[in-house]
Design a protein around this motif. Structure first.
Motif, PDB file in Angstrom:
ATOM      1  N   PRO A 199       0.963  -1.288  -0.023  1.00  0.00           N
ATOM      2  CA  PRO A 199      -0.042  -0.017   0.049  1.00  0.00           C
ATOM      3  C   PRO A 199       0.833   1.333  -0.073  1.00  0.00           C
ATOM      4  CG  PRO A 199      -1.123  -1.530   1.443  1.00  0.00           C
ATOM      5  CD  PRO A 199       0.359  -2.165   1.064  1.00  0.00           C
ATOM      6  N   GLN A 200       1.974   1.263   0.796  1.00  0.00           N
ATOM      7  CA  GLN A 200       2.770   2.539   0.937  1.00  0.00           C
ATOM      8  C   GLN A 200       3.502   2.773  -0.381  1.00  0.00           C
ATOM      9  OE1 GLN A 200       2.812   4.884   2.687  1.00  0.00           O
ATOM     10  NE2 GLN A 200       2.008   4.279   4.908  1.00  0.00           N
ATOM     11  N   VAL A 201       3.988   1.637  -1.186  1.00  0.00           N
ATOM     12  CA  VAL A 201       4.472   1.700  -2.502  1.00  0.00           C
ATOM     13  C   VAL A 201       3.279   2.566  -3.334  1.00  0.00           C
ATOM     14  CG1 VAL A 201       5.530   0.606  -4.459  1.00  0.00           C
ATOM     15  CG2 VAL A 201       5.987   0.057  -2.081  1.00  0.00           C
ATOM     16  N   LEU A 202       2.348   1.870  -3.521  1.00  0.00           N
ATOM     17  CA  LEU A 202       1.155   2.367  -4.265  1.00  0.00           C
ATOM     18  C   LEU A 202       0.571   3.804  -3.934  1.00  0.00           C
ATOM     19  CD1 LEU A 202      -1.102  -0.867  -4.624  1.00  0.00           C
ATOM     20  CD2 LEU A 202       0.566   0.125  -6.131  1.00  0.00           C
ATOM     21  N   LEU A 203       0.616   4.174  -2.804  1.00  0.00           N
ATOM     22  CA  LEU A 203       0.374   5.524  -2.375  1.00  0.00           C
ATOM     23  C   LEU A 203       1.666   6.515  -2.860  1.00  0.00           C
ATOM     24  CD1 LEU A 203      -1.118   5.091   1.293  1.00  0.00           C
ATOM     25  CD2 LEU A 203      -2.248   5.997  -0.802  1.00  0.00           C
ATOM     26  N   GLY A 204       2.712   6.125  -2.826  1.00  0.00           N
ATOM     27  CA  GLY A 204       3.928   6.629  -3.135  1.00  0.00           C
ATOM     28  C   GLY A 204       3.806   7.054  -4.797  1.00  0.00           C
ATOM     29  N   LEU A 205       3.383   6.123  -5.391  1.00  0.00           N
ATOM     30  CA  LEU A 205       3.081   6.309  -6.867  1.00  0.00           C
ATOM     31  C   LEU A 205       2.319   7.193  -7.389  1.00  0.00           C
ATOM     32  CD1 LEU A 205       3.871   2.412  -8.155  1.00  0.00           C
ATOM     33  CD2 LEU A 205       5.412   4.236  -7.953  1.00  0.00           C
ATOM     34  N   LEU A 206       1.055   6.951  -6.578  1.00  0.00           N
ATOM     35  CA  LEU A 206      -0.108   7.983  -6.877  1.00  0.00           C
ATOM     36  C   LEU A 206       0.459   9.578  -6.317  1.00  0.00           C
ATOM     37  CD1 LEU A 206      -3.085   6.266  -5.436  1.00  0.00           C
ATOM     38  CD2 LEU A 206      -2.861   6.950  -7.886  1.00  0.00           C
ATOM     39  N   MET A 311      13.075   8.011  -3.104  1.00  0.00           N
ATOM     40  CA  MET A 311      13.452   7.267  -2.271  1.00  0.00           C
ATOM     41  C   MET A 311      12.497   6.738  -1.402  1.00  0.00           C
ATOM     42  SD  MET A 311      16.843   7.635  -2.363  1.00  0.00           S
ATOM     43  CE  MET A 311      17.025   6.656  -0.910  1.00  0.00           C
ATOM     44  N   LEU A 312      11.378   7.245  -1.372  1.00  0.00           N
ATOM     45  CA  LEU A 312      10.054   6.895  -0.685  1.00  0.00           C
ATOM     46  C   LEU A 312       9.678   5.302  -1.285  1.00  0.00           C
ATOM     47  CD1 LEU A 312       7.915   7.255   1.564  1.00  0.00           C
ATOM     48  CD2 LEU A 312       6.674   8.359  -0.270  1.00  0.00           C
ATOM     49  N   VAL A 313       9.505   5.312  -2.381  1.00  0.00           N
ATOM     50  CA  VAL A 313       9.043   3.897  -3.026  1.00  0.00           C
ATOM     51  C   VAL A 313      10.151   2.862  -2.843  1.00  0.00           C
ATOM     52  CG1 VAL A 313       7.360   5.057  -4.542  1.00  0.00           C
ATOM     53  CG2 VAL A 313       9.797   4.695  -5.267  1.00  0.00           C
ATOM     54  N   MET A 314      11.228   3.466  -2.908  1.00  0.00           N
ATOM     55  CA  MET A 314      12.570   2.467  -2.679  1.00  0.00           C
ATOM     56  C   MET A 314      12.663   1.922  -1.601  1.00  0.00           C
ATOM     57  SD  MET A 314      15.484   4.400  -5.110  1.00  0.00           S
ATOM     58  CE  MET A 314      16.805   3.599  -4.436  1.00  0.00           C
ATOM     59  N   ARG A 315      12.264   2.709  -0.430  1.00  0.00           N
ATOM     60  CA  ARG A 315      12.494   2.108   0.823  1.00  0.00           C
ATOM     61  C   ARG A 315      10.979   1.545   1.273  1.00  0.00           C
ATOM     62  NH1 ARG A 315      15.429   7.722   3.556  1.00  0.00           N
ATOM     63  NH2 ARG A 315      17.186   7.312   2.649  1.00  0.00           N
ATOM     64  N   SER A 325      11.107   1.215  -8.051  1.00  0.00           N
ATOM     65  CA  SER A 325      11.878   2.340  -8.394  1.00  0.00           C
ATOM     66  C   SER A 325      11.514   2.832  -9.979  1.00  0.00           C
ATOM     67  CB  SER A 325      13.315   2.115  -8.296  1.00  0.00           C
ATOM     68  OG  SER A 325      14.281   3.099  -8.598  1.00  0.00           O
ATOM     69  N   ALA A 326      11.420   1.654 -10.968  1.00  0.00           N
ATOM     70  CA  ALA A 326      11.392   1.740 -12.084  1.00  0.00           C
ATOM     71  C   ALA A 326       9.922   2.438 -12.472  1.00  0.00           C
ATOM     72  CB  ALA A 326      11.643   0.604 -12.953  1.00  0.00           C
ATOM     73  N   SER A 327       8.752   1.767 -11.834  1.00  0.00           N
ATOM     74  CA  SER A 327       7.412   2.194 -11.909  1.00  0.00           C
ATOM     75  C   SER A 327       7.339   3.557 -11.312  1.00  0.00           C
ATOM     76  CB  SER A 327       6.716   1.383 -10.955  1.00  0.00           C
ATOM     77  OG  SER A 327       6.835  -0.123 -11.476  1.00  0.00           O
ATOM     78  N   ASN A 328       7.911   4.058 -10.735  1.00  0.00           N
ATOM     79  CA  ASN A 328       7.848   5.533 -10.344  1.00  0.00           C
ATOM     80  C   ASN A 328       8.215   6.401 -11.444  1.00  0.00           C
ATOM     81  OD1 ASN A 328       7.577   7.367  -8.034  1.00  0.00           O
ATOM     82  ND2 ASN A 328       9.671   7.993  -8.049  1.00  0.00           N
TER      83      ASN A 328
END
Length: 413
Positions: A199-206, A311-315, A325-328
């Motif tokens: 969820p936190q990765v998806l929220l970062g991408l959004l 850095m957020l999505v990577m962490r 990271s690539a999807s970002n």
């Protein structure tokens, strides 16, 4: 900083040049290939499509390929795409060349960001990633204006031939300077996909999609604002774009150490500052000198969002950060397309050339709200912040990481 970061920055310079130069070459391409400027504008979208599709696809396909070899393969595809663009016999072939050149974009920055973070100690990871992104900002200051002038005087094909040469030089630098980065034996596509679904990765991408869309709602129409609202001539457009690039460079330089010190506050602060700058631009654009100052500020606070978002999505992806990271970068390109569409829709509705600034501010507010929700969720019981260290793969030897030299045998790439 390790010399390996220079190789990544040179690569980013080439990628940034080919991404943005088409905006300045559209009239030349349209005249040469017998099409209209609006139709030629599809070449910008073609590159973005390549990025959005290629980032997750190529990263997934290369999930078991050692990092240095993957970077070289991606840059080789970049070279082929730009060479195909330079030699394209017609418009359709040029569209295909642009898509091909865009395919490795997101995957390269995704893998490159992970490599950059692992070359340095924990407290300098964001600065290392920001150093790689400096290549993009310098491309906007030097590469794009120079490549545009070259295309205007020697033809647009010459521009893509020069970018092809830059790609070859980048490959040589990558082969020489990037050390062997071993893969974790547990690493694989399944693990990367599971990390991407957190969820936190998806929220970062959004957050990236909406927050960064505000930048491109204005940047896409900055040339028209320069001539139609600021009152400058066509010859000034290149200077205004270069000022935006100077701001981007300043933002990238500031974002690294700030993100290393406090990731979420840097993200919140940069998004909030972007909202204020976009609203201010709606009014300062009518005063030429104030407009130029605001352009620099917009570039700075807009690009300051990229490092904390990366850095957020990577962490949050923790031990499988490459696909996230690539999807970002797919998210950033969706932001580019969405911001340009929203800004254009406002102009087409008759709201005036300054309306994209307010539209962009609204989009960034949405991004800030998503980031705030993600931050609150992190503070909920049992949901502690993710690991601060990018840990995909085995840790590099400290001395080799600091030196950044390619001391391993070529066969290990």
């Amino acid at each position: 900083m390790p010399l390996a970061l220079l190789a990544l920055a040179v690569s980013a310079f080439g990628i940034g040049t080919t991404e943005f130069v088409m905006m300045g070459l559209l009239p030349n391409v349209a005249d040469d290939l017998g099409t209209s400027v609006p139709t030629a504008g599809h070449l910008v979208s073609a590159y973005a499509i390549g990025v959005v599709v290629g980032a997750p696809l190529l990263t997934a396909l290369g999930s078991r390929i050692p990092r240095r070899r993957m970077l070289l393969l991606l840059m080789a595809l970049f070279v082929v795409g730009n060479l195909a663009s330079a030699l394209a016999p017609g418009f359709g072939w040029l569209v295909a060349g642009r898509i091909l050149a865009g395919l490795p974009h997101g995957a390269f920055f995704g893998v490159g960001a992970v490599v950059a973070a692992r070359l340095v100690p924990e407290d300098r990871q964001a600065r290392a990633v920001a150093t790689m992104f400096l290549g993009l900002t310098v491309a906007n200051i030097l590469g794009v204006p120079a490549a545009t002038l070259l295309g205007q005087h020697l033809g647009w094909r010459a521009t893509f031939l020069v970018v092809t040469v830059i790609g070859l030089l980048a490959m040589a630098a990558l082969a020489r300077l990037i050390p062997y980065v071993p893969l974790d034996e547990r690493q694989g596509l399944g693990r990367e996909m599971r990390a991407l679904g957190r969820p936190q990765v998806l929220l970062g991408l959004l957050t990236a999609v909406f927050g960064f869309a505000g930048v491109f709602a204005v940047y896409s129409y900055l040339a028209s604002m320069t001539t139609e609202v600021m009152g400058f001539g066509d010859s000034t457009v290149t200077i205004v774009l270069a000022l935006f690039g100077l701001g981007m460079t300043g933002g990238a330089l500031a974002a690294g150490p700030l993100t290393d010190r406090a990731l979420r506050p840097t993200l919140y602060g940069s998004l909030a500052a972007l909202v204020l700058a976009l609203v201010a631009f709606r009014f300062t654009v009518h005063v030429p000198w104030l407009a130029l100052v605001t352009v620099v500020v917009l570039g700075a606070v807009g690009f300051m969002t990229t490092t904390p978002l990366q850095m957020l999505v990577m962490r949050k992806a923790k031990d499988a950060p490459t696909l996230a990271s690539a999807s970002n970068h797919s998210a950033f390109n969706l932001a580019n397309a969405g911001g340009a569409w929203a800004g254009g829709a406002a102009v087409a509705a008759g709201w005036g050339w300054t309306s994209p600034a307010l539209v962009g501010a609204g989009l960034t507010v949405v991004g800030l709200a998503i980031a705030a929700v993600a931050g609150l969720l992190d503070r909920a019981p049992g949901t502690a912040e993710g690991a601060s260290r990018v840990v995909a793969g085995s840790p590099l030897d400290t001395d080799r990481a600091v030196s950044g030299t390619a001391s391993s045998p070529a066969s290990g790439s």
